[in-house]
Design a protein around this motif. Structure first.
Motif, PDB file in Angstrom:
ATOM      1  N   LEU A 110     -13.699  -3.908 -12.737  1.00 35.65           N
ATOM      2  CA  LEU A 110     -13.176  -3.715 -11.163  1.00 35.65           C
ATOM      3  C   LEU A 110     -14.204  -4.335 -10.250  1.00 35.65           C
ATOM      4  O   LEU A 110     -14.194  -4.668  -9.190  1.00 35.65           O
ATOM      5  CB  LEU A 110     -12.926  -2.243 -11.117  1.00 35.65           C
ATOM      6  N   LEU A 111     -15.519  -3.918 -10.568  1.00 35.73           N
ATOM      7  CA  LEU A 111     -16.759  -4.452  -9.880  1.00 35.73           C
ATOM      8  C   LEU A 111     -16.867  -5.801  -9.801  1.00 35.73           C
ATOM      9  O   LEU A 111     -17.268  -6.304  -8.460  1.00 35.73           O
ATOM     10  CB  LEU A 111     -18.094  -3.611 -10.316  1.00 35.73           C
ATOM     11  N   ARG A 129     -19.012   7.549  -9.000  1.00 38.48           N
ATOM     12  CA  ARG A 129     -18.669   6.635  -8.037  1.00 38.48           C
ATOM     13  C   ARG A 129     -19.518   5.422  -7.914  1.00 38.48           C
ATOM     14  O   ARG A 129     -20.342   5.164  -7.252  1.00 38.48           O
ATOM     15  CB  ARG A 129     -18.756   7.432  -6.514  1.00 38.48           C
ATOM     16  N   PRO A 130     -19.240   4.562  -8.949  1.00 40.67           N
ATOM     17  CA  PRO A 130     -20.024   3.222  -8.962  1.00 40.67           C
ATOM     18  C   PRO A 130     -19.897   2.484  -7.918  1.00 40.67           C
ATOM     19  O   PRO A 130     -20.742   1.733  -7.646  1.00 40.67           O
ATOM     20  CB  PRO A 130     -19.591   2.784 -10.116  1.00 40.67           C
ATOM     21  N   ASP A 131     -18.495   2.597  -7.084  1.00 40.39           N
ATOM     22  CA  ASP A 131     -18.718   1.777  -5.975  1.00 40.39           C
ATOM     23  C   ASP A 131     -19.414   2.307  -5.005  1.00 40.39           C
ATOM     24  O   ASP A 131     -19.851   1.599  -4.114  1.00 40.39           O
ATOM     25  CB  ASP A 131     -17.052   1.622  -5.514  1.00 40.39           C
ATOM     26  N   ALA A 132     -19.594   3.634  -4.868  1.00 33.96           N
ATOM     27  CA  ALA A 132     -20.667   3.914  -3.789  1.00 33.96           C
ATOM     28  C   ALA A 132     -22.141   3.714  -4.236  1.00 33.96           C
ATOM     29  O   ALA A 132     -22.857   3.359  -3.090  1.00 33.96           O
ATOM     30  CB  ALA A 132     -20.636   5.697  -3.876  1.00 33.96           C
ATOM     31  N   ALA A 152     -10.719   0.669  -2.995  1.00 34.72           N
ATOM     32  CA  ALA A 152      -9.228   0.898  -3.087  1.00 34.72           C
ATOM     33  C   ALA A 152      -8.675   0.910  -4.506  1.00 34.72           C
ATOM     34  O   ALA A 152      -7.886   1.794  -5.107  1.00 34.72           O
ATOM     35  CB  ALA A 152      -8.468   0.054  -2.054  1.00 34.72           C
ATOM     36  N   ARG A 153      -9.450  -0.217  -5.181  1.00 33.58           N
ATOM     37  CA  ARG A 153      -8.885  -0.460  -6.758  1.00 33.58           C
ATOM     38  C   ARG A 153      -9.588   0.644  -7.294  1.00 33.58           C
ATOM     39  O   ARG A 153      -8.822   1.062  -8.393  1.00 33.58           O
ATOM     40  CB  ARG A 153      -9.292  -1.583  -7.278  1.00 33.58           C
ATOM     41  N   MET A 154     -10.682   1.334  -6.935  1.00 31.88           N
ATOM     42  CA  MET A 154     -11.332   2.250  -7.730  1.00 31.88           C
ATOM     43  C   MET A 154     -10.513   3.685  -7.514  1.00 31.88           C
ATOM     44  O   MET A 154     -10.299   4.261  -8.430  1.00 31.88           O
ATOM     45  CB  MET A 154     -12.838   2.639  -7.483  1.00 31.88           C
ATOM     46  N   ILE A 208      -6.495  -5.998 -13.987  1.00 33.86           N
ATOM     47  CA  ILE A 208      -5.507  -6.510 -13.329  1.00 33.86           C
ATOM     48  C   ILE A 208      -4.653  -5.414 -12.695  1.00 33.86           C
ATOM     49  O   ILE A 208      -4.499  -5.442 -11.435  1.00 33.86           O
ATOM     50  CB  ILE A 208      -4.872  -7.736 -14.062  1.00 33.86           C
ATOM     51  N   LEU A 209      -4.332  -4.737 -13.533  1.00 33.43           N
ATOM     52  CA  LEU A 209      -3.334  -3.470 -13.175  1.00 33.43           C
ATOM     53  C   LEU A 209      -4.015  -2.794 -11.940  1.00 33.43           C
ATOM     54  O   LEU A 209      -3.467  -2.501 -10.875  1.00 33.43           O
ATOM     55  CB  LEU A 209      -3.195  -2.511 -14.416  1.00 33.43           C
ATOM     56  N   TYR A 210      -5.311  -2.456 -11.984  1.00 32.27           N
ATOM     57  CA  TYR A 210      -5.698  -1.670 -10.808  1.00 32.27           C
ATOM     58  C   TYR A 210      -6.377  -2.546  -9.753  1.00 32.27           C
ATOM     59  O   TYR A 210      -6.326  -2.053  -8.304  1.00 32.27           O
ATOM     60  CB  TYR A 210      -6.747  -0.970 -11.259  1.00 32.27           C
TER      61      TYR A 210
END
Length: 507
Positions: A364-365, A237-240, A266-268, A428-430
């Motif tokens: 994404l990040l 979970r890199p967003d975490a 959300a995108r993750m 872009i997709l995610y």
């Protein structure tokens, strides 16, 4: 104390066989061999052990690595005699990669001549080696023994209560000067805390705050900081990790302008769903013809007006690549075992489902970062070329995403997205939850791989001499094919004849 009888139950048989041989070879050389670090944590938590493994050697780690490689048909990927370390890769069909990586390090003590400097190391017994480590839960070791080549656990060393801290969800530094000596421990602690849901005890929290106030992270070389950042990209979970990085006040010191948000989370989650949009697009295409909702309207002048500024933006970005490549080369030569932040090329590609590759995670990040912050990122760190290109494409990708819609004809979508790499289109997709993300999915699965019925040789056969006109005709034919104006080879040949006549008349 003796290790729990079932401690090695989580080691898959093929890996256990390799470790058993390693323990036997170490014993024949009168070396002590210890399982250490994340592998021990995983086993204590009841998790499977089937990935890269850290081993501590009471003896010559470089010599042992060479002996294991010769015995088991592996290869020594890197070795550093000055630090007593070696990285060994052994074939192992049971692992996802088809091989097992063993990181061997001689047991040692360390001293740091100044903050953030590389340590001066001296050989020492395993007890002293554990004492110099960062966190209590990393200072646990299990002796590896072998009876007739069969792996078994010997003593379990836990002199600082790491096992109790692990069970209590506590992150605890071992030394008051730990972060002064090696500020990368802050970033390592972030990853551990995010992955295992740990919380710093009061003393550790105070040390982190003091280290940030004193600016120890800024004393690290860019390569060392980048190595830790790229390891974070490999986290589940890199967003975490980023959310915790914000909470601790670390992000502004290593990546100004990057910030956790609900949109990022959300995108993750969308990416973790495994590419359901792409699969749905493919099923609709198989069900018959053009995907519903993508209209075949003529090329609109307002769309064309967007293209020159986008092209102007990409030009200066491309000029940044040569210096980045020059900076990367020496770093890659000097630091492969200690800083494994260069993933194999195959892991950089966007999957339609499954684990998130580091390159996609980075996109994404960074997607919401301002252009100036993105530029600063490429100038601060010697990014591997694929990462540098990705960061440089993000601003233009956002501009293109803002005008993507199902109102565009396939040829218009192709004109906008074809200059971009597949990975940035996956970003872009995610990153775009609505129309732009759907268009990007449709493009990757349907438009981008489409091939017109004729190629350059066919155009020459129809009477066009080699030269730039062939390229112009092929581009126009591709647009006609994507929009459904041409569907068969016969129609394409007739279309080319008319096009040749038109171009000849203009000349």
């Amino acid at each position: 104390m003796d290790a729990p009888a079932d401690l090695f139950a989580g080691i898959i048989p093929d890996v256990a066989l390799i470790l058993g041989h390693a323990a036997r070879i170490a014993s024949s050389r009168r070396y002590g061999l210890w399982l250490i670090g994340g592998a021990v944590r995983d086993l204590l938590r009841g998790a499977a052990l089937d990935r890269d493994i850290d081993l501590a050697v009471e003896g010559d780690a470089v010599d042992l690595a060479a002996a294991i490689a010769e015995m088991l048909g592996g290869r020594v990927q890197a070795s550093h005699g000055a630090f007593g370390t070696a990285t060994l890769v052994i074939p192992c069909a049971a692992t996802l990669a088809g091989e097992l990586t063993l990181d061997l390090a001689g047991t040692r003590t360390e001293s740091y001549p100044q903050p953030a400097a590389l340590p001066v190391v001296r050989p020492a017994p395993i007890a002293d080696d554990l004492r110099r480590r960062d966190f209590s839960l990393n200072a646990i070791a299990v002796e590896l023994l072998a009876d007739d080549g069969i792996l078994r656990a010997g003593a379990l060393l836990d002199p600082f209560g790491g096992r109790a801290d692990l069970e209590a969800g506590r992150l605890r530094l071992l030394h008051p000067d730990s972060l002064r000596d090696d500020p990368t421990r802050i970033l390592r602690g972030l990853r551990l805390a995010a992955r295992l849901d740990l919380h710093p005890d009061a003393a550790t929290a105070a040390q982190i705050a003091e280290a940030l106030e004193r600016g120890y992270l800024g004393m690290l070389t860019p390569e060392r900081t980048l190595g830790e950042i790229c390891l974070a990209l490999d986290e589940p979970r890199p967003d975490a990790v980023l959310a915790l990085c914000d909470a601790w006040g670390v992000t502004p010191q290593i990546a100004p302008g990057m910030v956790w948000s609900a949109a990022l989370a959300a995108r993750m989650r969308r990416q973790e769903a495994g590419g359901r949009r792409q699969e749905a697009g493919g099923r609709r295409q198989e069900a018959g013809g053009r995907e519903p909702g993508f209209r075949s309207s003529p090329l609109l002048p307002p769309i064309a007006r967007f293209l020159p500024p986008i092209a102007r933006f990409l030009t200066p970005a491309a000029r940044l690549l040569p210096p980045i490549a020059r900076l990367l080369t020496p770093a890659a030569r000097l630091l492969p075992p200690a800083f494994p932040f260069l993933p194999p090329a195959t892991r950089l590609l966007p999957p339609t489902a499954g684990p998130r590759p580091p390159l996609l995670t980075a996109g994404l990040l960074c997607y919401d970062m301002k252009t100036d912050d993105l530029t600063a990122l490429t100038r601060r760190y010697p990014l591997p070329v694929p990462f540098a290109r990705l960061v440089q494409e993000i601003a233009s990708a956002r501009a293109i995403a803002s005008i993507l819609s199902t109102e565009l004809r396939p040829s218009q979508i192709d004109q906008l997205l074809r200059p971009l790499s597949e990975i940035i289109i996956s970003v872009i997709l995610y990153a775009e939850a609505e129309s732009a993300g759907q268009v990007a999915a449709h493009y990757l699965h349907t438009i981008r791989p489409a091939r017109a019925p004729l190629d350059g040789r066919d155009i020459q056969r129809l009477g066009v001499a080699p030269g730039p006109m062939i390229g112009r005709i092929l581009d126009d034919l591709r647009a006609a094919y994507l929009d459904g104006d041409v569907t068969t080879r016969e129609q394409a040949e007739e279309w080319v004849r008319r096009r040749i006549a038109l171009l000849t008349a203009r000349q």
